[in-house]
Structures are given as structure tokens and as C-alpha cells.
Design a protein around this motif. Structure first.
Motif, short mmCIF file in Angstrom:
data_model
loop_
_atom_site.label_atom_id
_atom_site.label_comp_id
_atom_site.label_asym_id
_atom_site.label_seq_id
_atom_site.Cartn_x
_atom_site.Cartn_y
_atom_site.Cartn_z
N GLN A 1 -10.65 14.96 -10.09
CA GLN A 1 -11.89 14.19 -10.14
C GLN A 1 -12.90 14.68 -9.10
N PHE A 2 -14.18 14.51 -9.46
CA PHE A 2 -15.28 14.79 -8.54
C PHE A 2 -16.25 13.61 -8.65
N GLN A 3 -16.52 12.96 -7.52
CA GLN A 3 -17.39 11.79 -7.50
C GLN A 3 -18.49 11.99 -6.46
N ILE A 4 -19.74 11.90 -6.91
CA ILE A 4 -20.89 12.14 -6.06
C ILE A 4 -21.89 11.01 -6.29
N SER A 5 -22.49 10.50 -5.23
CA SER A 5 -23.47 9.43 -5.36
C SER A 5 -24.82 9.89 -4.81
N TYR A 6 -25.89 9.44 -5.47
CA TYR A 6 -27.25 9.82 -5.11
C TYR A 6 -28.09 8.56 -4.92
N SER A 7 -28.80 8.47 -3.81
CA SER A 7 -29.63 7.30 -3.54
C SER A 7 -31.00 7.72 -3.04
N LEU A 8 -32.03 7.04 -3.52
CA LEU A 8 -33.36 7.18 -2.94
C LEU A 8 -33.45 6.25 -1.73
N LEU A 9 -33.90 6.78 -0.61
CA LEU A 9 -34.09 6.00 0.60
C LEU A 9 -35.59 5.74 0.71
N ALA A 10 -36.00 4.56 0.27
CA ALA A 10 -37.42 4.32 -0.03
C ALA A 10 -38.29 3.96 1.18
N ASP A 11 -37.66 3.69 2.32
CA ASP A 11 -38.45 3.33 3.49
C ASP A 11 -37.68 3.71 4.76
N LYS A 12 -38.33 3.49 5.90
CA LYS A 12 -37.72 3.90 7.16
C LYS A 12 -36.41 3.16 7.42
N GLY A 13 -36.34 1.90 7.03
CA GLY A 13 -35.11 1.14 7.22
C GLY A 13 -33.93 1.76 6.47
N ALA A 14 -34.19 2.18 5.23
CA ALA A 14 -33.13 2.80 4.43
C ALA A 14 -32.72 4.14 5.01
N VAL A 15 -33.70 4.93 5.47
CA VAL A 15 -33.39 6.21 6.11
C VAL A 15 -32.57 5.98 7.37
N ASP A 16 -33.01 5.03 8.20
CA ASP A 16 -32.30 4.75 9.45
C ASP A 16 -30.86 4.31 9.19
N ASN A 17 -30.66 3.49 8.17
CA ASN A 17 -29.30 3.04 7.85
C ASN A 17 -28.41 4.21 7.42
N ALA A 18 -28.98 5.11 6.64
CA ALA A 18 -28.21 6.28 6.20
C ALA A 18 -27.88 7.18 7.40
N LEU A 19 -28.84 7.38 8.28
CA LEU A 19 -28.59 8.20 9.46
C LEU A 19 -27.57 7.55 10.39
N LYS A 20 -27.59 6.22 10.44
CA LYS A 20 -26.58 5.50 11.23
C LYS A 20 -25.19 5.74 10.66
N ARG A 21 -25.10 5.74 9.32
CA ARG A 21 -23.81 6.00 8.67
C ARG A 21 -23.33 7.42 8.97
N VAL A 22 -24.25 8.38 8.96
CA VAL A 22 -23.90 9.76 9.31
C VAL A 22 -23.34 9.81 10.73
N SER A 23 -24.01 9.11 11.65
CA SER A 23 -23.59 9.10 13.05
C SER A 23 -22.21 8.44 13.20
N GLU A 24 -21.98 7.38 12.43
CA GLU A 24 -20.68 6.70 12.48
C GLU A 24 -19.56 7.62 12.02
N ILE A 25 -19.81 8.40 10.98
CA ILE A 25 -18.78 9.32 10.50
C ILE A 25 -18.55 10.45 11.50
N GLN A 26 -19.64 10.95 12.09
CA GLN A 26 -19.51 11.99 13.12
C GLN A 26 -18.66 11.48 14.28
N ALA A 27 -18.90 10.23 14.68
CA ALA A 27 -18.10 9.53 15.70
C ALA A 27 -17.96 10.33 16.98
N GLY A 28 -19.04 11.03 17.36
CA GLY A 28 -19.02 11.76 18.61
C GLY A 28 -18.25 13.07 18.59
#
Length: 404
Positions: free
Chosen positions: A361-388
Motif C-alpha cells: 500500500q501507498f497512502q499520501i494526503s494533500y491539504s491546502l493550508l489556507a491561512d497563516k494559522g494552518a501553515v503554523d500548525n503544519a510547521l508545528k507538526r513538522v517540528s514535533e516529528i523532528q523532535a530536536g
């Protein structure tokens, strides 16, 4: 067409979802294609965001006979091309489009494409989609491997779907699922089938791909997959940025090596720029999930591409910031493999094998980040996964392309 209800195992945004659904066969090898449509109103659904799905056929030029399925979920409009590997041609929310402007303006019927042309680059004559499936027997640059000429990025993008079915969940949130089956077959060589699925929910700025590759043959077989996901303005601009939880990054070749310090930022349209590519090994969370983000300079608009590294362990970042007319675009490309010819990827352990009768299986998701809040939330998720965790920046390409 009168809807009929079937109890089906319906893979929605979660593959584990099961629901009653309206079920339609849109295309099949034993029935002629015909224009068709259905709306939420015709289904008797009173939704906050009315939706519709329609099938149409293109005529004229090299797009003669191409089938397009248009999905309007009430917020996002999507166009899928069954004739071209169930590729996603474009998606838009209002006047914001996820996609790009290729010099290829028509939706080219594969019947008019010679993949062996242009030294194995014939694939480029049809390349203009938002999401182009690459694979599944191979991906990567053209060249000889084990005595066989491999063309650019495989055949999947130019395989017409044998069957296309539409499923609409009859309970909220009324998830819409479009499925198509691709058959990559050659006597003595390969017997793959790929069941593709695009899923979206009414009122969302999101869609997901859930694909299943099956080796129908009696022998183990190498495979590769890459999801060429392409974006331009308004996300791509001078100062736009790419973000991901990165374990390792390396330049694809010497040209990319020269710009390694700026690999996460973008130029505006630049004459004679051509392209640079970076090989990325992403970090993921405990379930293998990871997220990549492209956003404009202000961080007020973006897109995210999420995937599972247990299925697609590596990622290619393609930066084609040439002129607008040449194709000003960037590719966010999760894959089993990078974009080198297959012969270079075996030593990197990036040419997996699928057992007889087995599926992947291959599963990929695509989302439009329509405003700064949505972009910031996505970048926060990236940072959480990086975890330092540290990022290894390799100065040299993984492959010496001067060796033959």
C-alpha cells in the motif's frame, strides 16, 4: 442513472473505514464511455456544502478521447484523469490552485506518447499534472539497467485505467471515493495491478490517495513508486520555503551541490536556471507518519503532503524555478526510491521486491493550508516529528553519475 446502495468495504480517508455507499461504475473495458454526473441534491442529501461528481470526454488535438472525472466537494474542486494513470490534474479552492503551468497545455492521450522518444524522455510530452504516479516496475532517470532501456519514471502515468468506480458514503461526512485499476503487464516481464483510490470529504480542502500494488505473477519482482506532486504560484515564489522533519539531505548531482546551503528556499522565475534536486530521508513519528510543507514567503499560504515512511521511505525535492513559460514549479515527491536510474539505487537498498501474490500500500494526503494559522500548525507538526533530532547534511551526491 439511478443510485443503488451496496454494502461495501469502503476505504475512506482511513483505510479501516466501512460504510454503506452509493456505488457507480463510470468506466469499464466492456462498456462505452459516456458523459455522466451526480449531485448531492440528486442523492437527496441536505448538506452544508453541496457536492457533485461528473465524467466528461475531451476532444481535439492530442487529448482526443481522454476521460476526466471532476469532483466538486463544495470547497475543493478536483480533476482526475483515468486515461492517464488516474493522475490528479489539478485541485483548487476558490481562486487558489494546487498545480502548475506546464508548456504541455493539453491533457495528452497516452496513445500519442512514445516513452522511448527523446532518449527515454518521451514521458515529458504529457507531464502537466498536480500528482503524477511514477512506477511501478521502475522510476527514475532513463538509462540502461540489466540490458534493458528504462524510460523516465516508468509507465504508470500513461496507463489508462481499466475500470473506474465511484463510491459515495451515505452517512455523514459523505466521503467521496474514486477508484481505478491500472494494469502494468508484459509477457515474461511483469504482471502488476494497481488499485488506485482518491478520497475527499465534502467541505474540506483535503484529499488522499490510497493505492494498492499487487504482484499477480508467480515470481518475486522488483518495484518502485514515486508520487510526483507539483506546485507553483501562489505557494512558489521568491523566498518561499520547504519544511520537513529531515534525517538526511544530499544533493542529487554537482549542480545541486553548489546550492546546498539554500536547499529549503526558492528563487523567483529565473531564466536558464533549469532544475536542482535534493534527496531527503525524512524522520517520522512512532507510526511512521511524516509531513512535508511548502509555503509562500509570508507563511500565509501553503500546502502539505503527508505520507508513511514504512511505505515510502525517501523523498525527492525537485526545484524547477525556471521561467514561467518553461514551467516554474517545484515537486514534492515521496517514494520508495530517489530519481536516479534503477541501476544506481540497488546499492542504496532503494529497489524493494514484492513477493508473488503480495500487495503493497501507498497512502499520501494533500491539504491546502489556507491561512497563516494552518501553515503554523503544519510547521508545528513538522517540528514535533523532528523532535530536536539532528539533520545530516551530506555534501556529496549519493551517486557518482559520471560512472557508467
Amino acid at each position: 442513472m439511478t443510485p443503488f446502495k451496496l454494502a461495501v468495504a469502503f476505504g475512506a480517508l482511513s483505510a479501516a473505514s466501512h460504510a454503506m455507499a452509493w456505488d457507480y461504475v463510470l468506466l469499464d473495458t466492456n462498456k462505452p464511455a459516456q458523459n455522466w454526473s451526480i449531485t448531492s441534491e440528486q442523492l437527496g442529501l441536505k448538506t452544508d456544502k453541496p457536492f457533485s461528481v461528473s465524467l466528461r470526454t475531451l476532444h481535439g488535438g492530442r487529448q482526443e478521447g481522454v476521460s476526466i472525472v471532476d469532483i466538486d466537494n463544495g470547497t475543493m474542486k478536483l480533476s482526475v484523469v483515468p486515461t492517464r494513470g488516474m493522475n490528479v490534474l489539478q485541485a483548487s479552492v476558490g481562486n487558489v490552485r494546487m498545480g502548475w503551468d506546464s508548456p504541455v497545455k493539453e491533457v495528452v492521450n497516452p496513445a500519442f506518447i512514445e516513452l522511448n522518444g527523446r532518449g527515454g524522455l518521451g514521458w515529458l510530452e504529457g507531464f502537466n499534472e498536480l500528482v503524477t504516479r511514477c512506477g511501478y516496475e521502475w522510476v527514475g532517470h532513463p538509462g540502461i539497467d540489466n540490458g534493458e532501456m528504462l524510460t523516465l519514471h516508468g509507465r504508470a502515468a500513461n496507463i489508462p485505467a481499466s475500470t473506474v468506480t465511484l463510491h459515495i458514503d451515505e452517512k455523514p461526512p459523505y466521503a467521496i471515493s474514486l477508484r481505478g485499476e491500472l494494469k502494468e503487464q508484459a509477457f515474461k516481464k511483469v504482471d502488476f495491478s494497481v488499485v488506485t483510490e482518491l478520497v475527499t470529504e465534502p467541505g474540506t480542502a483535503h484529499f488522499a490517495l490510497n493505492d494498492t500494488l499487487t504482484n499477480n505473477g508467480d515470481y518475486p519482482k522488483e518495484y518502485q513508486a514515486l508520487y510526483h506532486s507539483n506546485f507553483s504560484t501562489p505557494f512558489l515564489e521568491q523566498g518561499a520555503r520547504f519544511a520537513a522533519p529531515v534525517k538526511q539531505v544530499s544533493p542529487f548531482n554537482d549542480k545541486a551541490k553548489a546550492e546546498l546551503a539554500d536547499w529549503q528556499t526558492y528563487r523567483g522565475p529565473t531564466k536558464d536556471y533549469d532544475e536542482t534536486v535534493y534527496n531527503v530521508v525524512p524522520y517520522a513519528d512512532s507510526k511512521g507518519e511524516t509531513l512535508t510543507v511548502l509555503h509562500n514567503k509570508a507563511g500565509s499560504l501553503g500546502v502539505s503532503v503527508g505520507f508513511n515512511t514504512q511505505q515510502l521511505p525517501v523523498f525527492s525535492l525537485w526545484k524547477n524555478t525556471d521561467t514561467q513559460g518553461q514551467g516554474y514549479v517545484t515537486g514534492l515527491e515521496p517514494g520508495t526510491s530517489f530519481s536516479y536510474n534503477r541501476r544506481y539505487q540497488r546499492p542504496l537498498n532503494l529497489v524493494p521486491t514484492i513477493a508473488p501474490k503480495a500487495s503493497q500500500q501507498f497512502q499520501i494526503s494533500y491539504s491546502l493550508l489556507a491561512d497563516k494559522g494552518a501553515v503554523d500548525n503544519a510547521l508545528k507538526r513538522v517540528s514535533e516529528i523532528q523532535a530536536g533530532r539532528e539533520t545530516e547534511v551530506r555534501q556529496a551526491p549519493l551517486v557518482d553519475l559520471t560512472e557508467h
